[in-house]
Design a protein around this motif. Structure first.
Motif, short mmCIF file in Angstrom:
data_model
loop_
_atom_site.label_atom_id
_atom_site.label_comp_id
_atom_site.label_asym_id
_atom_site.label_seq_id
_atom_site.Cartn_x
_atom_site.Cartn_y
_atom_site.Cartn_z
N ASP A 21 0.83 -1.20 0.00
CA ASP A 21 0.00 0.00 0.00
C ASP A 21 0.87 1.26 0.00
N SER A 22 0.75 2.10 1.02
CA SER A 22 1.42 3.40 0.91
C SER A 22 2.91 3.33 1.21
N VAL A 23 3.41 2.19 1.67
CA VAL A 23 4.83 2.13 2.02
C VAL A 23 5.58 1.12 1.17
N LEU A 24 6.89 1.35 1.08
CA LEU A 24 7.79 0.39 0.48
C LEU A 24 8.64 -0.18 1.62
N LEU A 25 8.52 -1.49 1.84
CA LEU A 25 9.35 -2.11 2.88
C LEU A 25 10.64 -2.58 2.23
N GLY A 26 11.78 -2.22 2.83
CA GLY A 26 13.05 -2.60 2.23
C GLY A 26 13.57 -3.90 2.82
N ASN A 27 14.44 -4.59 2.05
CA ASN A 27 15.04 -5.80 2.61
C ASN A 27 16.16 -5.44 3.59
N ASP A 28 16.40 -4.12 3.77
CA ASP A 28 17.30 -3.68 4.83
C ASP A 28 16.49 -3.16 6.02
N ASN A 29 15.22 -3.58 6.07
CA ASN A 29 14.30 -3.16 7.15
C ASN A 29 14.00 -1.68 7.16
N SER A 30 14.11 -1.03 6.02
CA SER A 30 13.75 0.38 5.94
C SER A 30 12.28 0.51 5.53
N VAL A 31 11.73 1.68 5.76
CA VAL A 31 10.36 1.97 5.33
C VAL A 31 10.39 3.28 4.57
N MET A 32 9.74 3.31 3.41
CA MET A 32 9.77 4.51 2.57
C MET A 32 8.39 4.72 1.98
N SER A 33 8.09 5.97 1.66
CA SER A 33 6.80 6.24 1.03
C SER A 33 6.79 5.73 -0.40
N ILE A 34 5.66 5.20 -0.83
CA ILE A 34 5.62 4.60 -2.18
C ILE A 34 5.76 5.67 -3.27
N ASP A 60 0.26 3.60 8.07
CA ASP A 60 0.92 2.39 7.56
C ASP A 60 2.32 2.22 8.14
N CYS A 61 3.03 3.34 8.37
CA CYS A 61 4.38 3.24 8.95
C CYS A 61 4.30 2.55 10.30
N GLN A 62 3.34 2.98 11.09
CA GLN A 62 3.17 2.38 12.41
C GLN A 62 2.78 0.92 12.29
N LYS A 63 1.87 0.67 11.34
CA LYS A 63 1.35 -0.67 11.15
C LYS A 63 2.48 -1.63 10.75
N TYR A 64 3.26 -1.25 9.75
CA TYR A 64 4.27 -2.17 9.25
C TYR A 64 5.52 -2.20 10.12
N GLN A 65 5.64 -1.24 11.05
CA GLN A 65 6.75 -1.28 11.98
C GLN A 65 6.74 -2.61 12.74
N LYS A 66 5.55 -3.14 12.96
CA LYS A 66 5.42 -4.43 13.64
C LYS A 66 6.19 -5.52 12.89
N ILE A 67 6.04 -5.52 11.56
CA ILE A 67 6.74 -6.52 10.76
C ILE A 67 8.24 -6.31 10.86
N ILE A 68 8.64 -5.05 10.71
CA ILE A 68 10.07 -4.73 10.76
C ILE A 68 10.64 -5.16 12.11
N ASP A 69 9.91 -4.87 13.18
CA ASP A 69 10.40 -5.22 14.51
C ASP A 69 10.61 -6.73 14.64
N VAL A 70 9.62 -7.50 14.16
CA VAL A 70 9.76 -8.96 14.27
C VAL A 70 10.92 -9.44 13.42
N ARG A 71 11.07 -8.84 12.24
CA ARG A 71 12.17 -9.26 11.36
C ARG A 71 13.51 -8.96 12.00
N LYS A 72 13.61 -7.79 12.61
CA LYS A 72 14.87 -7.43 13.26
C LYS A 72 15.15 -8.39 14.40
N GLY A 73 14.09 -8.78 15.08
CA GLY A 73 14.23 -9.71 16.19
C GLY A 73 14.77 -11.06 15.76
N ASN A 74 14.49 -11.41 14.49
CA ASN A 74 14.89 -12.74 14.03
C ASN A 74 16.39 -12.86 13.82
#
Lengths: 583, 304
Positions: free
Chosen positions: A258-271, A569-583
């Protein structure tokens, strides 16, 4: 979102119909976790199967299905006799909008078996449309095998004490590795045409356009004389933005959500950030169209037309999905395969492919039961789901039928001689399966509880046809032999990883916040705006018009409330980023 | 006694019309209950709750910043243009009927009438598939022109926002012309034959017959139909625009009904969509009253 799942069944068909797509050794890093092939719930079935008159029709609300109606053919026969069920599939994708979902929701009955995206599923639990199956689920031994994954998902619901859903496409491999040979999305070109040009090194997208331009110049038509274009797009999978662009964003390390681009470096950017992959790929397709490389049919063709008339007919030269290559090869003859015809993935030096690991915890959708299901109906449905989670069910779903598609020899599966002919409908199914073509009678659910890359405990090999050891031993098609020779690796992903062209992010199956009405409205309006604008921009007359349209679109999206959505969306997807970083 | 009888009769006659009153109540008034969605925050699958009262929030949403206002205005503009074109050319079926009536060769006349009426029964989805097969990039027109060497690359007729109002009007006229003419043909056959005979005896030409007898006689029919179409000004249907819409022409052909549909079904925003359709109903009622007043002023008779 994730519209590609539409074609999982197609991809499967292709995988089954073709010989080895990948190379390299067996991938059995994860041992089968001891699934049993006899389902626990099946004990309720009468001896000799359910009679024709003793069938219960269940409504399957299935967001993955491309088929709306009663399941027919051999799969219907199997499900009818084994589980006493008749599947009436409700496919919201067929109508293409939200109307089916909304009308059925407001009617308080979505269906008996329900398959939804995570977020919708949570909403439906809140609305009381989903049955609590905590008490019975782990009595079914195949489902109990996935206790870790099922618990991990359900703890995110409410206070976490109840079980409602079964995630889709779970594996028994690992949430951190990617088992397939070829990245999900990468640059795929026809190997013979690429060789013909001397297989020039492709450093970036400009080089890629040059290569495509020359290919199209050398081969303006396919062998039947129908016009061919380097790029052929389709419109019916679009969501927030154009799906064709969103998938190719993955080449440059970002996934559009949706409105964000999730990076494989755990970054978040506007689409709509000009430094992001969406704008980059939009430019790429625009440039391609300026050079006359984009099929003029693109804006009004759907996937089915693209697949049947363009892809399988060799009328497009740039593919990105790994399963798309298999479909493109369906009509190739053995001679063609032996002379190097067919698609391969080609490395581009500046790429940084975004690849999600095996869907260990699930792929973002969930199976559940309708709130009103109980008694005998519930038992039969649970028995069916249990079967779908076990070795026997998955073998049927992914590999087909024993004796028709495969036979078991020395503890491993071997493709039958006639398998391809059955798949292509050249041979009708035997009478015991009710005749008809294999494909017509194939399961139309189009979504699985277990992934094709999971290890089948019966054979200790993945369900996916191309990864059977019996298939790996067959002589490889010439293009893959050439590939290994040129790039020095048996397995394509090994090469990509070694050259830093790809980065795997962990599989997480996080339940995300659902939208408020305001956000939902902004999301849909911004998404439609971006999608429509993307099509117009690709077809723009010149760079000036392209730039002007981009500016207008950004302004319009911001006016519609894009910034509020982005923040959400940034807040929403931060959850994914957090879990990924945790892994 | 007499009074009582009269009363009884009026009760009985009221019972005659009661079924129709019930029908109107059930199908026209009861659905208005749905308007409350416009004042609440409703999104399935969440059940509707009276606690989510939002006041006029969704009405304001439609106009609360320049971009949204523009979007609403452009939808209204499209609606006005499409309906305006239809009303400006609403005399076409009348003229068509008159000329059809002048054809003396009956088989030919019947054939023309049948052929022009048929498209009305073809659904818009089929019309679009005809349009698609003719005008898409690989359609007949493009293939023909390319084979003849006139074009090198196909022209994207359907993916263009140029002349889209004109082409939409052409499609809908093609579809409805013959059907709309039926009403006028009926009206013409109702004209007293003696008028024509008398005029012919007086030496009137064919054009004079049309101008002085036919047209004035069917003008009342035309006026009634015109009033009705004015009251339907905002409801120019969504099927046609729904099937023809794409990323390239949406800005020009998204009319009110389609916008309401896209908002509700496309984005699940029932509340906003309801708010918008309420506005539409209000404007329609105003238009109807205006048309009625105009009719009274111009022709001295009203229909309400």
């Amino acid at each position: 979102m994730m519209k590609w799942k539409k074609t999982v069944a197609l991809g499967l068909a292709a995988v089954m119909a073709l010989s080895v797509t990948g190379c390299g050794g067996k991938e059995t890093e994860g041992q089968g976790s001891g699934e049993s092939s006899t389902g626990g719930g099946e004990s309720t079935a009468p001896e000799g199967g359910y009679a024709e008159s003793d069938r219960i029709t269940v409504e399957v609300y299935d967001v993955a299905a491309n088929y709306h109606g009663i399941q027919s053919g051999w799969f219907a026969k199997l499900v009818g006799e084994r589980f006493g069920l008749e599947l009436s599939i409700l496919a919201p994708q067929v109508s293409g909008d939200d109307s089916l979902y909304q009308t059925r929701c407001s009617n308080n009955n979505l269906g008996d078996i329900i398959l939804l995206d995570n977020t919708d599923f949570i909403d439906c639990i809140d609305a009381g449309l989903i049955k609590d199956i905590s008490d019975s689920i782990y009595n079914y031994e195949n489902l109990a095998v996935f206790k870790t994954q099922i618990d991990a998902w359900n703890t995110q619901v409410g206070d976490g004490s109840k079980l409602y859903g079964i995630p889709t496409e779970m594996t028994n491999t690992s949430p951190d590795t990617y088992s397939e040979n070829i990245p999900f999305s990468s640059v795929c070109l026809p190997w013979d045409y690429y060789q013909e040009l001397g297989a020039p090194e492709i450093k970036n997208l400009d080089d890629l356009l040059d290569v495509l331009e020359q290919m199209q110049k050398n081969h303006p038509t396919n062998k039947d004389g129908d016009s061919a274009y380097a790029i052929s797009l389709w419109k019916d999978w679009d969501g927030f933005g154009m799906e064709n662009i969103l998938q190719t964003c993955k080449w440059y390390g970002q996934e559009g959500r949706d409105s964000v681009l999730l990076g494989n470096d755990n970054s978040v950017m506007s689409i709509i950030d000009e430094n992001g992959a969406y704008y980059k790929m939009l430019n790429f397709f625009f440039e391609a169209n300026q050079r006359g490389l984009v099929d003029p049919d693109s804006p009004d063709q759907n996937w089915q037309i693209t697949d049947e008339q363009k892809l399988r007919a060799y009328r497009k030269y740039l593919l990105w999905y790994n399963w798309e290559m298999n479909l493109a090869g369906i009509k190739l003859t053995d001679e063609e395969k032996q002379s190097g015809v067919g698609f391969v993935t080609v490395p581009v030096s500046d790429m940084n492919i975004y690849q999600v690991a095996d869907s260990y915890y699930g792929s973002g959708r969930v199976w559940g039961l309708g709130a009103g299901v109980d008694g005998e109906k519930e038992k039969r449905i649970m028995a069916f789901l249990n079967w779908l989670a076990g070795s026997e069910g998955n073998t049927t779903m992914w590999c087909g039928l024993e004796g028709i598609n495969y036979v078991e020899e020395n503890g491993r599966f071997v493709q039958t001689e006639d398998a391809n002919k059955y798949m292509l409908g050249e041979i009708a199914m035997p009478d015991e399966w009710g005749g008809g073509s294999f494909a017509d009678g194939n399961q139309k659910l189009n979504q699985y509880i277990v992934s094709s890359m999971a290890i089948n405990p019966r054979t200790n090999e993945p369900y996916s046809f191309g990864y059977w050891s019996s298939q790996q031993e067959k002589p490889k098609d010439k293009r893959w032999v050439d590939w290994t020779e040129k790039y020095g690796k048996d397995k394509q992903t090994d090469y990509y990883l070694e050259k830093n062209l790809m980065k795997v992010v962990a599989n997480v199956n996080v339940v995300l916040d659902s939208d408020t009405t305001d956000i939902a409205l902004i999301r849909s309006q911004c998404g439609t705006e971006l999608k429509d604008a993307s099509w117009r921009m690709i077809m723009a007359k010149d760079k000036d018009e392209f730039d002007r349209m981009w500016k207008e679109t950004k302004d319009k999206m911001i006016g519609l409330g894009f910034e509020e959505l982005y923040e959400f969306d940034c807040q929403k997807y931060q959850k994914i980023i957090d879990v990924r970083k945790g892994n | 006694m007499i009074n009582n009888k009269k009363k009884l009769r009026s009760y009985r006659e009221f019972l005659y019309i009661l079924p129709f009153l019930i029908l109107v109540a059930v199908f026209s008034y009861y659905p208005l209950y749905g308007w409350i969605y416009a004042f609440f925050d409703y999104r399935p699958p969440r059940p509707f709750s009276f606690e989510d009262f939002q006041g006029l929030k969704w009405f304001k949403y439609l106009v609360d910043n320049p971009v949204r206002l523009n979007q609403t205005l452009s939808v209204i503009r499209n609606t006005f243009v499409m309906s305006g074109l239809a009303i400006l050319t609403s005399w076409l079926p009348m003229v068509f009927a008159i000329f059809l009536n002048e054809i003396k060769c009956m088989p030919f006349r019947k054939a023309v009438q049948t052929i022009t009426t048929l498209p009305n029964f073809v659904s818009w989805v089929l019309v679009f598939s005809v349009a698609y097969n003719l005008f898409s990039s690989s359609g007949m027109v493009n293939s023909l022109l390319m084979k003849m060497g006139v074009l090198e690359r196909p022209v994207l007729f359907l993916q263009s926002s140029e002349h889209v109002w004109g082409s939409m009007w052409l499609w809908s006229t093609w579809k409805s012309l013959g059907w709309s003419a039926i009403m006028y043909i009926a009206a013409i056959s109702g004209i007293d034959e003696e008028l024509f005979e008398a005029a012919r005896v007086d030496g009137a030409t064919r054009m004079q017959l049309i101008w002085h007898i036919t047209i004035p006689s069917i003008l009342p029919t035309y006026m009634v139909l015109l009033m009705l179409s004015i009251s339907n000004f905002l409801s120019n249907g969504m099927e046609q625009y729904f099937v023809f819409q794409n990323a390239f022409n949406k800005e020009s052909i998204q009319v009110l009904d389609l916008y309401v549909y896209n908002l509700a079904m496309g984005s699940g925003s029932y509340s906003v969509a309801t708010a918008l359709s309420m506005l539409k109903s209000v404007i329609s009622v105003i238009l109807l009253c205006v048309a009625n007043k105009l009719s009274k002023l111009i022709r001295g008779e009203s229909f309400m």
